[in-house]
Enzyme design. Sequence first.
Site, mmCIF file in Angstrom:
data_model
loop_
_atom_site.group_PDB
_atom_site.id
_atom_site.type_symbol
_atom_site.label_atom_id
_atom_site.label_comp_id
_atom_site.label_asym_id
_atom_site.label_seq_id
_atom_site.Cartn_x
_atom_site.Cartn_y
_atom_site.Cartn_z
ATOM 1 N N HIS A 1 -12.622 3.327 -0.484
ATOM 2 C CA HIS A 1 -12.682 2.338 0.604
ATOM 3 C C HIS A 1 -13.381 1.057 0.135
ATOM 4 O O HIS A 1 -13.900 0.294 0.957
ATOM 5 C CB HIS A 1 -13.470 2.845 1.826
ATOM 6 C CG HIS A 1 -12.824 3.944 2.605
ATOM 7 N ND1 HIS A 1 -13.550 4.925 3.234
ATOM 8 C CD2 HIS A 1 -11.526 4.204 2.882
ATOM 9 C CE1 HIS A 1 -12.731 5.748 3.866
ATOM 10 N NE2 HIS A 1 -11.483 5.346 3.661
ATOM 11 N N ARG B 1 -11.670 16.057 6.831
ATOM 12 C CA ARG B 1 -12.448 16.460 5.649
ATOM 13 C C ARG B 1 -13.874 16.807 6.040
ATOM 14 O O ARG B 1 -14.459 16.172 6.917
ATOM 15 C CB ARG B 1 -12.498 15.316 4.621
ATOM 16 C CG ARG B 1 -11.162 14.932 4.051
ATOM 17 C CD ARG B 1 -11.342 13.984 2.861
ATOM 18 N NE ARG B 1 -10.098 13.308 2.534
ATOM 19 C CZ ARG B 1 -9.915 12.001 2.640
ATOM 20 N NH1 ARG B 1 -10.895 11.203 3.029
ATOM 21 N NH2 ARG B 1 -8.748 11.475 2.339
ATOM 22 N N ARG C 1 -2.456 -2.036 -3.645
ATOM 23 C CA ARG C 1 -3.645 -1.207 -3.486
ATOM 24 C C ARG C 1 -3.506 -0.005 -4.420
ATOM 25 O O ARG C 1 -2.504 0.703 -4.376
ATOM 26 C CB ARG C 1 -3.749 -0.709 -2.047
ATOM 27 C CG ARG C 1 -4.927 0.229 -1.886
ATOM 28 C CD ARG C 1 -4.864 0.975 -0.588
ATOM 29 N NE ARG C 1 -6.034 1.826 -0.459
ATOM 30 C CZ ARG C 1 -6.053 2.951 0.241
ATOM 31 N NH1 ARG C 1 -4.983 3.366 0.878
ATOM 32 N NH2 ARG C 1 -7.159 3.662 0.294
ATOM 33 N N GLU D 1 -8.334 -4.905 5.100
ATOM 34 C CA GLU D 1 -8.114 -4.597 3.686
ATOM 35 C C GLU D 1 -6.959 -5.415 3.108
ATOM 36 O O GLU D 1 -6.992 -5.803 1.943
ATOM 37 C CB GLU D 1 -7.866 -3.092 3.526
ATOM 38 C CG GLU D 1 -9.164 -2.301 3.694
ATOM 39 C CD GLU D 1 -8.954 -0.828 3.999
ATOM 40 O OE1 GLU D 1 -8.657 -0.513 5.167
ATOM 41 O OE2 GLU D 1 -9.078 -0.012 3.091
ATOM 42 N N ASN E 1 0.861 -1.175 0.000
ATOM 43 C CA ASN E 1 0.000 0.000 0.000
ATOM 44 C C ASN E 1 0.901 1.230 0.000
ATOM 45 O O ASN E 1 1.368 1.676 1.049
ATOM 46 C CB ASN E 1 -0.900 -0.040 1.243
ATOM 47 C CG ASN E 1 -1.873 1.125 1.299
ATOM 48 O OD1 ASN E 1 -1.780 2.063 0.501
ATOM 49 N ND2 ASN E 1 -2.796 1.080 2.245
#
Length: 381
Positions: A163, A224, A74, A367, A10
Amino acid sequence: MNGSRVLVLNSGSSSVKYQLLDMADGSRPASGIVERIGEGPVADHAAALKQVADELAAEGLGLDSPELAAVGHRVVHGGTRFTEPTLITDEVVGEIEKLIPLAPLHNPANVTGIKVARSLRPDLPQVAVFDTAFHSTIPEAAARYAIDVATADRWGVRRYGFHGTSHAYVSRATAELLGREPAEVNTIVLHLGNGASASAVRGGRCVETSMGLTPLEGLVMGTRSGDIDPAAIFHLSRVGGMSTDEIDTLLNKRSGLAGLCGDNDMREIGRRMGEGDRAAQLAFDIYVHRLRKYVGAYTAVLGRVDAVAFTAGVGENSPAVREAAMRGLGAFGIEVDGVRNALRSASARLISTEASRVAVAVVPTDEELEIASQTFDLVSA
Ligand code: ADP
């Protein structure tokens, strides 16, 4: 193919995380992270990847190990081009590069990770697993924004969602927890990490998600804003005199929980609320209000909801957020059990009452396992 191990990489903008998974016995022989890329001894992503390779080699698990079946990368943005895990070729690398304008912070690092890993083991199959892929099944009515169609299509402006690897894994794991087939179960997944997103999954297929063209839309996140009237941007520009880059930074880095109360960590916010801190309390209230709103909307989208699943850092660890987000949803058949909700555990578990029509679950996401499984399935097919 001989080996049973998959190296998951990743490559983020400033760090590379890696995990080595053995698909034969479920073990994870190695994992680690190389951080602060560009800030010191690790000059760039190439240096970071070399460090990963060296760390693995030092443990006798080097990239040249015959046990290694593939590398799974990823990749954040697959656009409309990539809807499945994809075996990486030169052509695929070029296509991922073409998507950089859609994900200028993420895809360049992903591409570099892929290039360096391929140069280190050119003969090894490498697979790209896209964060957007699980959302490619979202119907046009949910994926399109209501703007001029030609403009939207010319610039690729639509809902992609992110996601996806987590939403895929958690929705399946939720069905498993209920002892049912994914095809029979409708789930609302709430992935609440530093970034946060909701998805509505009908029978294993995603039909709606809260992040959009970029990860900015939707829920309140650590830094965010999530949903905001787009005209606020014109206002800040015309009246506030802010530049596009300044507004970008405001909404992505100085908003959300951090913008509201100065902290983006839910643990710290909880502590401050305990002391009666009003800014922290308001940030929390806005955060859970947005969650409830999405659960209501996705209940309407799905028609029948079998489960609501909480996952990622906040979702897995904050009973307070779960309780507050589900409060008052009795009319939707959602009832959280206080004792179950307060129990700490690393396993998937139910936190709803026996009487609750909708199962409420905490389902730890994984993940890396999802990327490794998708990679292994592709290369062993
Ligand atoms: P990322 O999106 O970076 O992968 P994670 O899924 O690891 O993030 O979530 C990180 C966030 O989880 C932290 O910012 C913090 O708000 C929250 N978190 C972690 N542990 C706890 C805890 N015990 N209680 C409440 N929140 C927590």
